[in-house]
Each structure stands twice: as structure tokens, then as C-alpha cells.
Write a protein that holds these residues in place. Sequence first.
Motif, PDB file in Angstrom:
ATOM      1  N   UNK A  75       0.849  -1.184   0.000  1.00 46.76           N
ATOM      2  CA  UNK A  75       0.000   0.000   0.000  1.00 46.76           C
ATOM      3  C   UNK A  75       0.889   1.239   0.000  1.00 46.76           C
ATOM      4  N   UNK A  76       0.706   2.106  -0.992  1.00 48.12           N
ATOM      5  CA  UNK A  76       1.494   3.327  -1.059  1.00 48.12           C
ATOM      6  C   UNK A  76       0.584   4.547  -0.972  1.00 48.12           C
ATOM      7  N   UNK A  77       1.085   5.581  -0.340  1.00 45.59           N
ATOM      8  CA  UNK A  77       0.355   6.837  -0.227  1.00 45.59           C
ATOM      9  C   UNK A  77       1.359   7.965  -0.102  1.00 45.59           C
ATOM     10  N   UNK A  78       1.148   9.019  -0.869  1.00 45.35           N
ATOM     11  CA  UNK A  78       2.056  10.157  -0.798  1.00 45.35           C
ATOM     12  C   UNK A  78       3.486   9.823  -1.135  1.00 45.35           C
ATOM     13  N   UNK A 108     -11.531  -1.927   2.476  1.00 43.26           N
ATOM     14  CA  UNK A 108     -11.748  -1.498   3.860  1.00 43.26           C
ATOM     15  C   UNK A 108     -10.418  -1.286   4.578  1.00 43.26           C
ATOM     16  N   UNK A 109      -9.524  -2.244   4.414  1.00 41.68           N
ATOM     17  CA  UNK A 109      -8.217  -2.153   5.071  1.00 41.68           C
ATOM     18  C   UNK A 109      -7.431  -0.961   4.556  1.00 41.68           C
ATOM     19  N   UNK A 110      -7.452  -0.762   3.246  1.00 49.33           N
ATOM     20  CA  UNK A 110      -6.735   0.366   2.660  1.00 49.33           C
ATOM     21  C   UNK A 110      -7.264   1.686   3.199  1.00 49.33           C
ATOM     22  N   UNK A 111      -8.589   1.831   3.251  1.00 50.34           N
ATOM     23  CA  UNK A 111      -9.183   3.065   3.778  1.00 50.34           C
ATOM     24  C   UNK A 111      -8.781   3.303   5.225  1.00 50.34           C
ATOM     25  N   UNK A 112      -8.817   2.254   6.046  1.00 52.91           N
ATOM     26  CA  UNK A 112      -8.490   2.391   7.461  1.00 52.91           C
ATOM     27  C   UNK A 112      -7.019   2.782   7.640  1.00 52.91           C
ATOM     28  N   UNK A 113      -6.141   2.117   6.920  1.00 51.78           N
ATOM     29  CA  UNK A 113      -4.712   2.419   7.039  1.00 51.78           C
ATOM     30  C   UNK A 113      -4.380   3.804   6.496  1.00 51.78           C
ATOM     31  N   UNK A 114      -5.067   4.206   5.450  1.00 51.65           N
ATOM     32  CA  UNK A 114      -4.836   5.538   4.888  1.00 51.65           C
ATOM     33  C   UNK A 114      -5.317   6.619   5.855  1.00 51.65           C
ATOM     34  N   UNK A 115      -6.444   6.378   6.495  1.00 48.12           N
ATOM     35  CA  UNK A 115      -6.956   7.337   7.487  1.00 48.12           C
ATOM     36  C   UNK A 115      -5.967   7.494   8.632  1.00 48.12           C
ATOM     37  N   UNK A 116      -5.355   6.376   9.040  1.00 45.57           N
ATOM     38  CA  UNK A 116      -4.390   6.428  10.151  1.00 45.57           C
ATOM     39  C   UNK A 116      -3.177   7.270   9.779  1.00 45.57           C
ATOM     40  N   UNK A 117      -2.733   7.162   8.525  1.00 44.31           N
ATOM     41  CA  UNK A 117      -1.572   7.931   8.083  1.00 44.31           C
ATOM     42  C   UNK A 117      -1.919   9.419   7.969  1.00 44.31           C
ATOM     43  N   UNK A 118      -3.108   9.716   7.506  1.00 46.54           N
ATOM     44  CA  UNK A 118      -3.489  11.103   7.245  1.00 46.54           C
ATOM     45  C   UNK A 118      -3.928  11.843   8.509  1.00 46.54           C
ATOM     46  N   UNK A 119      -4.280  11.099   9.561  1.00 52.74           N
ATOM     47  CA  UNK A 119      -4.774  11.751  10.778  1.00 52.74           C
ATOM     48  C   UNK A 119      -3.629  12.297  11.636  1.00 52.74           C
TER      49      UNK A 119
END
Length: 233
Positions: free
Chosen positions: A194-197, A222-233
Amino acid sequence: MNNITIKIKSAGYLDDPEVIKDIQFTLRQGELVGLIGANGAGKSTTMRAMMGLLPKFEGTVSLDDIRYAYIPEHPIFYDELTLWEHLEFATAAFHLEKWEARANTLLTRFQLDHVKHDLPTGFSKGMRQKVMLVLAFLLKPELYIIDEPFIGLDPRSTKELLNMILEEKERGAAIFMSTHVLDTAEKICDRILLVSGGTLIAQGTLAHLRERSQLPNGSLLDCFDRLLEAVES
């Protein structure tokens, strides 16, 4: 093929040398690794960095002794070569012999046998994508690097692509594939990145991602959304 370890400290372009950073993972024989992320997350840039196609790169990747095939998101062809002439050119570059029968089988499987003497530059998006798939599978490399292969494919061709991927896995090839089709990735990938930013935020099996995101029965989305939210929060 030995395991391939990719260590990207940073990579990018002349005007933006750090499009991606701190990305490290391993590709193994007979394994399909999926790369997922939003548009602009760094998926295609990661693939280009692996192949040494970026002007700015700091890290270590060794593909020197490995035959690999790259299927880009946007197919590229020689304007004056027919589909069959593209196959002849590719096989000559890799010094392949007795390839014609396999080429005809692949063309039939991907419903391109009736246009093999036509120019791919005039094909539809889906047909152009299938030509790139035929070229890659014809070479039978040790590693496939595939960027968004399902875009433009009809259902039958998508099924044929999945069948070919499974066949190549059984042969022992490593497959590294980016995709936005998460329900398919969930079913076929052995591991997922999973990559983001421009940064790797998680990797592992679906079971591992479910555990990390605290969603025991969650889908990959679901997992991607949850992990992305954790990074962005």
C-alpha cells in the motif's frame, strides 16, 4: 531466479527528485505482489525507479541478470510496424527461437489473431493493451512488471489475463502488478503493498493487513481506507 530486493531511498524527476521515498520490498519466485494506492500515490514511479528509468534515484535495485517484461499503463508502438512485426522485433531482441506457434496461440487467446498483420496504432485501447500482454507473455521472462493491466479489457480478456498470470506463477515467474481493481487484487495477490504520498505505508498478506487495520473480516478496500486514514490523521 533469486529473490529481488528493492530499496528506494528516494526517486523522481529533475524538477521533483523525491516523488517517492523510503520504499523497500522483496519479490520472490512464483509470487504475485500487488501495488495499490490512489492516483498520484507513486505506483508507476516506483516501477520506473525499479527499471532505472528515472533521472533521480538513490537506492539499490538489481535487475541486471534478470529477464523482465514491462507492461506500461499506456501502450507504446512503432508507427510503421504491424502487430506481427512487433512480435518479430521483440523475439529477435531476446534471441528467441521457434516462437511462432506460441505467438499464434497467444493471439488466439486474446482475440487478436484476425488483426496480426494490422498496425496496432489504429487499435482500440483494449486491443492495444492486449498486444502489450501478448508481447510480454511471449517472452516468458523471470519477472513481470505490470502497470494497471485491466484498464480497457473486456471480461473475456480479463479472465484470460488472470489465467495467464496464474500459469506464469506456476512456471516460477515473479509478478509485480499495480491495479485499482481491489476486489481482483484481494483474490489473486500473495502479498500487497500500500502506497500513499510516495511512501510505503503497509505491506503483507491480506490477513496481515486485516490484523494491522483491526478489521478481521475487512475487504482490501476497507483495510486500505483504514490504514490511509491512520496515516493522514
